[in-house]
Design a protein around this motif. Sequence first.
Motif, mmCIF file in Angstrom:
data_model
loop_
_atom_site.group_PDB
_atom_site.id
_atom_site.type_symbol
_atom_site.label_atom_id
_atom_site.label_comp_id
_atom_site.label_asym_id
_atom_site.label_seq_id
_atom_site.Cartn_x
_atom_site.Cartn_y
_atom_site.Cartn_z
ATOM 1 N N PHE A 111 0.851 -1.188 0.000
ATOM 2 C CA PHE A 111 0.000 0.000 0.000
ATOM 3 C C PHE A 111 0.886 1.236 0.000
ATOM 4 O O PHE A 111 2.072 1.185 0.354
ATOM 5 C CB PHE A 111 -0.960 -0.001 1.196
ATOM 6 N N ASP A 112 0.303 2.355 -0.397
ATOM 7 C CA ASP A 112 1.022 3.620 -0.449
ATOM 8 C C ASP A 112 1.108 4.182 0.973
ATOM 9 O O ASP A 112 0.083 4.519 1.574
ATOM 10 C CB ASP A 112 0.273 4.597 -1.362
ATOM 11 N N PRO A 113 2.300 4.304 1.545
ATOM 12 C CA PRO A 113 2.401 4.702 2.954
ATOM 13 C C PRO A 113 1.986 6.135 3.251
ATOM 14 O O PRO A 113 1.800 6.485 4.420
ATOM 15 C CB PRO A 113 3.881 4.473 3.288
ATOM 16 N N VAL A 114 1.822 6.987 2.216
ATOM 17 C CA VAL A 114 1.329 8.334 2.501
ATOM 18 C C VAL A 114 -0.155 8.317 2.855
ATOM 19 O O VAL A 114 -0.669 9.290 3.420
ATOM 20 C CB VAL A 114 1.576 9.300 1.316
ATOM 21 N N ASP A 146 -3.092 10.019 -8.090
ATOM 22 C CA ASP A 146 -1.841 10.751 -7.901
ATOM 23 C C ASP A 146 -1.014 10.814 -9.189
ATOM 24 O O ASP A 146 0.133 10.354 -9.226
ATOM 25 C CB ASP A 146 -1.004 10.083 -6.797
ATOM 26 N N PRO A 147 -1.562 11.362 -10.265
ATOM 27 C CA PRO A 147 -0.812 11.389 -11.522
ATOM 28 C C PRO A 147 0.490 12.160 -11.381
ATOM 29 O O PRO A 147 0.549 13.210 -10.752
ATOM 30 C CB PRO A 147 -1.776 12.085 -12.493
ATOM 31 N N GLY A 148 1.538 11.586 -11.972
ATOM 32 C CA GLY A 148 2.842 12.241 -11.961
ATOM 33 C C GLY A 148 3.668 11.963 -10.726
ATOM 34 O O GLY A 148 4.811 12.439 -10.640
ATOM 35 N N ALA A 190 3.416 11.764 9.509
ATOM 36 C CA ALA A 190 2.919 11.762 8.127
ATOM 37 C C ALA A 190 1.598 12.529 8.087
ATOM 38 O O ALA A 190 0.920 12.662 9.104
ATOM 39 C CB ALA A 190 2.718 10.331 7.632
ATOM 40 N N PRO A 191 1.203 13.027 6.905
ATOM 41 C CA PRO A 191 -0.084 13.726 6.803
ATOM 42 C C PRO A 191 -1.241 12.767 7.101
ATOM 43 O O PRO A 191 -1.235 11.607 6.675
ATOM 44 C CB PRO A 191 -0.127 14.191 5.345
ATOM 45 N N ARG A 192 -2.238 13.272 7.796
ATOM 46 C CA ARG A 192 -3.418 12.456 8.065
ATOM 47 C C ARG A 192 -4.316 12.363 6.832
ATOM 48 O O ARG A 192 -4.979 11.342 6.624
ATOM 49 C CB ARG A 192 -4.193 13.053 9.243
ATOM 50 N N ASP A 193 -4.372 13.413 6.022
ATOM 51 C CA ASP A 193 -5.231 13.437 4.839
ATOM 52 C C ASP A 193 -4.375 13.797 3.631
ATOM 53 O O ASP A 193 -4.165 14.972 3.329
ATOM 54 C CB ASP A 193 -6.366 14.444 5.027
ATOM 55 N N TRP A 194 -3.882 12.777 2.951
ATOM 56 C CA TRP A 194 -2.973 12.988 1.823
ATOM 57 C C TRP A 194 -3.652 13.731 0.687
ATOM 58 O O TRP A 194 -3.074 14.654 0.105
ATOM 59 C CB TRP A 194 -2.434 11.649 1.350
ATOM 60 N N ASP A 195 -4.866 13.342 0.318
ATOM 61 C CA ASP A 195 -5.534 13.976 -0.809
ATOM 62 C C ASP A 195 -5.744 15.469 -0.569
ATOM 63 O O ASP A 195 -5.596 16.281 -1.492
ATOM 64 C CB ASP A 195 -6.877 13.298 -1.086
ATOM 65 N N ALA A 196 -6.088 15.843 0.663
ATOM 66 C CA ALA A 196 -6.277 17.259 0.977
ATOM 67 C C ALA A 196 -4.965 18.024 0.846
ATOM 68 O O ALA A 196 -4.937 19.164 0.357
ATOM 69 C CB ALA A 196 -6.852 17.409 2.386
ATOM 70 N N LEU A 197 -3.865 17.409 1.274
ATOM 71 C CA LEU A 197 -2.565 18.066 1.146
ATOM 72 C C LEU A 197 -2.204 18.272 -0.315
ATOM 73 O O LEU A 197 -1.755 19.351 -0.713
ATOM 74 C CB LEU A 197 -1.488 17.231 1.844
ATOM 75 N N VAL A 198 -2.384 17.253 -1.147
ATOM 76 C CA VAL A 198 -2.049 17.371 -2.571
ATOM 77 C C VAL A 198 -2.882 18.475 -3.222
ATOM 78 O O VAL A 198 -2.363 19.272 -4.012
ATOM 79 C CB VAL A 198 -2.277 16.023 -3.283
ATOM 80 N N ALA A 199 -4.173 18.533 -2.883
ATOM 81 C CA ALA A 199 -5.036 19.558 -3.471
ATOM 82 C C ALA A 199 -4.635 20.958 -3.018
ATOM 83 O O ALA A 199 -4.742 21.922 -3.787
ATOM 84 C CB ALA A 199 -6.490 19.280 -3.085
ATOM 85 N N ARG A 200 -4.160 21.060 -1.796
ATOM 86 C CA ARG A 200 -3.837 22.377 -1.230
ATOM 87 C C ARG A 200 -2.447 22.858 -1.608
ATOM 88 O O ARG A 200 -2.235 24.048 -1.875
ATOM 89 C CB ARG A 200 -3.960 22.288 0.295
ATOM 90 N N ASP A 201 -1.467 21.930 -1.630
ATOM 91 C CA ASP A 201 -0.071 22.332 -1.827
ATOM 92 C C ASP A 201 0.710 21.160 -2.415
ATOM 93 O O ASP A 201 1.340 20.384 -1.688
ATOM 94 C CB ASP A 201 0.524 22.765 -0.480
#
Length: 255
Positions: A111-114, A146-148, A190-201
């Motif tokens: 699994f993706d550890p992030v 998570d493209p790219g 580690a971030p608790r919410d990876w998708d929110a972090l990617v969307a924000r920054d």
Amino acid sequence: MRPLTTSAEMRAGVEVYRAAFALGPTDPAVSPRLLAALQRNAGSVIGAFAGEELVGFTYGFLGSDGGTVYHYSQVAAVRPDWQRRGVGRALKLSQRDYVLSGGVTRMRWAFDPVRTHNAHFNLDVLGATGRWFLRDFYGVEDIGRDPGMRTDRLIVEWDLLRPAGPSAPPPAYAGWGETRREDDDVLLGAPRDWDALVARDRETSLRVRDDLAAAMRRLIDEGYVATSCETCTEDTAVYRFQAADRAPPDGPEEG
């Protein structure tokens, strides 16, 4: 919970897979023919149904590593509107029963550890242990969520004969990608919410992924294994790594 048996159910599994991993209509996905072949050749292809509607499924196959035989669980996919409702746990437990019925007592998966919600489920709820880290397992992601980005993976092993242990103690705070000692253990934030972090920054998310990969690789190379991932603050989860000789013992080897 029951095995998928018909071609229509196999195709429904593909649609669940696409929805769970946010794939586009032309993105590659699992083949229904592969699922049918696995079902007839010692693989696991198990569905979660709400009435007659398929809402999740899992599939896997036998693997071996030296003298150890295990069942490798490739996917456990749950439709987005059914996530966080216990379906994933029911799928894994049903897969466990299937694997044990064939005389195999270990499972592995990646699994993706992030994605720390998945980490908590794998390590704390099921009681699996994170033993290997692979950087960029599948190459750079060109589909899905998570493209790219690199496809880093933590590979866990689940001793199916050992019940999940007691809950880990609440972790102390550790910054994202940073480690700190707690007695003989090492904590990694580690971030608790990876998708929110990617969307924000996105720039920060790329740096955090690099920092987590470097820390996990170093810790596992030093003989540590991941045994827990618990929420620490509203935006942070913390991995707990223990020396392998202090981690929960493995069951008997097969083969």
